[in-house]
Design a protein around this motif. Structure first.
Motif, PDB file in Angstrom:
ATOM      1  N   PHE A   1       0.776  -1.239   0.000  1.00  0.00           N
ATOM      2  CA  PHE A   1       0.000   0.000   0.000  1.00  0.00           C
ATOM      3  C   PHE A   1       0.808   1.290   0.000  1.00  0.00           C
ATOM      4  O   PHE A   1       0.302   2.331  -0.348  1.00  0.00           O
ATOM      5  CB  PHE A   1      -0.958   0.022   1.207  1.00  0.00           C
TER       6      PHE A   1
ATOM      7  N   LEU B   1      -4.379  -1.465  -4.017  1.00  0.00           N
ATOM      8  CA  LEU B   1      -5.021  -0.275  -3.463  1.00  0.00           C
ATOM      9  C   LEU B   1      -5.884   0.404  -4.524  1.00  0.00           C
ATOM     10  O   LEU B   1      -6.969   0.896  -4.247  1.00  0.00           O
ATOM     11  CB  LEU B   1      -3.952   0.685  -2.939  1.00  0.00           C
TER      12      LEU B   1
ATOM     13  N   LEU C   1      -1.039   4.761  -0.550  1.00  0.00           N
ATOM     14  CA  LEU C   1      -1.803   5.236   0.595  1.00  0.00           C
ATOM     15  C   LEU C   1      -1.334   6.624   1.014  1.00  0.00           C
ATOM     16  O   LEU C   1      -2.131   7.502   1.312  1.00  0.00           O
ATOM     17  CB  LEU C   1      -1.631   4.243   1.748  1.00  0.00           C
TER      18      LEU C   1
END
Lengths: 527, 64
Positions: free
Chosen positions: A461, A473, A482
């Motif tokens: 991520f 993701l 992220l």
């Protein structure tokens, strides 16, 4: 391609290899003799076979290619390889591991940790990490040799992969899984001499040490705009501090591999097969020189290939390799050095792959059979052989599939990823096992599990390269990563996961009950 | 300052550091060449037992 020359070299090489194998076989007919012979092994044979096991095509082709792209700053990795991988590993870790491993009667690395901390969970958890992570490493090792064959023999890359896999499979099936020390030593010697020849020839070709470095320095203006934008400054200067180029070079390549080597399961097991501390002391000398020559030469040659390609074609190395850095070393050797050397070098790489892969399959097989199957089901013997063989077969197939689907410029990255995962899972546990008597079972388990999970989470991520290409993701919420703020997406998982594992191990250990004095005395007997 | 044609101290530093650390290994090896064999007999015996067990494991689990 000169078929006659190639055939002659293959013939001579096979004859010598066959002869050394035969000599070794004759001397060691029974297991008992095999071991007794080992008592009088010459330190040279010992050290060269070490070298051949540790150095794979990944180091030469993959990291040599990285040097072609990132330049000579990667020499810090040579420093770490020797300082951490040889000096610290042999002097501080090796002797203790040997003694403690024997005290505990441990045969595999997971078993060592499991007995040290009296937990079966540790054994099968470690077994799973090794079993699942290793195909990645095996596949990049395969890719390394296949890229060389592709360039040298003008062969299709996929065909080269299949040929390599068949050669390795035959070698393993024919019982070569127990690396014969003499053939390993021969491979080590050829690699050693080959790399000396390679670096000397390169310096000679380019007019001398200072002259060739100077020529590389003068090429700084050739750095493409796209590379300059991410922090590349030239091949004899370090990337801009904190730039994407800098983070990849320092956190993934130099630290990832330089530190990660300490927690490599194959390496740890090697310490337990060392005859005595004297052997380890001597190994420091020979191993230090060996790694210096092999990796140092590969990285210097990789960097300097830029000068050669520029003089010949007006291109930098990455361009000459059509953007795939895994091809830099193969193309350089093929175009700059005599044909006989290219063929010999290719055979050395193929045999390096054979010894590295067969020992990897050995580790994978035992982690499947002994660490996972027997530990979970509490069974001894019965179906172990079948389970292990199915396990190895699955591992080989996964490695092959990965070799087919992985993109270019992957060898060094893949190696670094595997080393990083091992470091995240095992390094804190291993250090505590050897140096901290107060570490508890729960502390180590917590550190290990959280270290592994942190590393996986970061890979899936946060870490830009893997998160973007895996796309998990993206499927979930449309983002690539992220945290898109720099530098997080550039920081290698290891830099986060190893400290997390270490801190958790210490904290949880301090709040849980210490191990019994009796057990600690048993582990540290004679230490 | 340029050393060996390399302008950046971070890079020539690495070049020199590699040589120095190799020398460290060589010197350590020479100084300790014959050390560490106190109780070599015992160490070798331990090692033999270990290898015996490893062979058994291989036979049992790998079938080789």
């Amino acid at each position: 391609m000169d078929i006659l020359l190639l055939s002659i070299i293959i013939l001579i090489y096979t004859l010598i290899l066959g002869y050394t194998g035969y000599v070794a076989w004759k001397r060691t007919k029974t297991a008992e003799e095999f071991m007794v012979a080992g008592r009088t092994t010459h330190p040279y044979i010992m050290a060269m076979s070490y070298g051949a096991t540790f150095i794979s095509t990944a180091a030469i082709v993959g990291f040599g290619g990285i040097a072609g792209q990132y330049g000579m700053g990667i020499l810090w990795l040579v420093f770490f390889n020797i300082m951490v991988g040889i000096f610290i590993a042999f002097v501080l870790f090796g002797k203790k591991t040997r003694k403690m491993g024997h005290n505990l009667g441990a045969l595999t690395f997971p078993e060592f940790l499991s007995r040290r901390f009296e937990s079966k969970f540790i054994q099968y958890f470690s077994g799973f990490v090794i079993f699942l992570g290793m195909p990645l490493y095996a596949s990049v090792v395969l890719i390394g040799a296949a890229r060389f064959m592709e360039t040298t023999l003008k062969m299709d890359f996929h065909l080269a992969i299949i040929i390599m896999a068949v050669i390795v499979a035959l070698y393993v099936v024919l019982g070569g899984i127990k690396g014969v020390m003499y053939t390993d030593a021969l491979q080590g010697t050829i690699m050693f001499l080959g790399m000396i020849f390679l670096v000397l020839a390169t310096y000679y070709l380019l007019g001398g040490i200072t002259e060739s470095h100077q020529a590389l320095t003068n090429m700084a203006s050739m750095v493409p705009e796209s590379v300059r934008a991410v922090g590349g400054t030239g091949w004899t200067s370090f990337p801009t501090l904190g730039s994407p180029f800098w983070w990849t070079l320092v956190s993934t390549i130099i630290l990832g591999v330089g530190i990660g080597v300490l927690a490599q399961p194959q390496l740890v097991v090697r310490f337990m097969t060392v005859k005595s501390n004297k052997e380890l002391n001597r190994g420091v000398l020979i191993g230090g020189i060996f790694i210096f020559i092999i990796t140092g030469s590969a990285y210097i040659v990789g960097s300097l290939s830029n000068v050669f390609f520029f003089q010949q074609t007006g291109q930098i190395a990455v361009q000459a390799a059509q953007g795939n850095i895994d091809k830099i070393i193969p193309i350089f050797i093929n175009s700059a050095l005599p044909e006989w050397f290219t063929y010999l070098f290719m055979l050395t790489l193929i045999s390096a792959v054979m010894s590295t892969l067969s020992s990897q399959f050995h580790v994978q097989g035992t982690s499947m059979g002994r660490d996972i199957y027997e530990t979970i089901f509490n069974k001894k013997g019965e179906h172990s052989v079948t389970i292990t063989r199915i396990g190895i077969l699955i591992a080989v197939i996964i490695a092959l599939l990965l070799a087919f689907i992985l993109p270019g410029s992957i060898i060094a990255q893949g190696t670094a990823l595997f080393f990083g995962i091992c470091a995240a899972a095992f390094l804190s546990a291993y250090i505590c096992a050897l140096f901290w008597k107060r570490a508890t079972k729960n502390g180590v388990i917590a550190g290990m599990v959280l270290g592994t999970l942190t590393s996986l989470f970061w890979l899936l991520f946060v870490y830009g390269k893997t998160a973007t290409s895996l796309g998990i993701l993206k499927a979930l919420n449309g983002q690539n990563m992220l945290i898109s703020a720099q530098p997080w997406s550039l920081v290698d998982p290891l830099v986060i996961a190893v400290p997390v594992a270490m801190i958790i191990t210490v904290l949880v250990s301090l709040i849980t009950r210490p191990p019994s004095k009796q057990h600690i005395d048993k582990c540290f007997k004679g230490l | 300052m340029e050393v060996l044609g390399i302008p950046d101290p971070w890079v020539w530093g690495a070049y020199i550091a590699c040589i120095l650390v190799t020398l460290l290994c060589v010197i350590y090896g020479i100084l300790n060449w014959n050390k560490g064999d106190e109780d070599e007999e015992g160490q070798i015996k331990e090692e033999l037992e270990w290898e015996q067990k490893e062979l058994e494991m291989e036979e049992k689990e790998l079938g080789f």
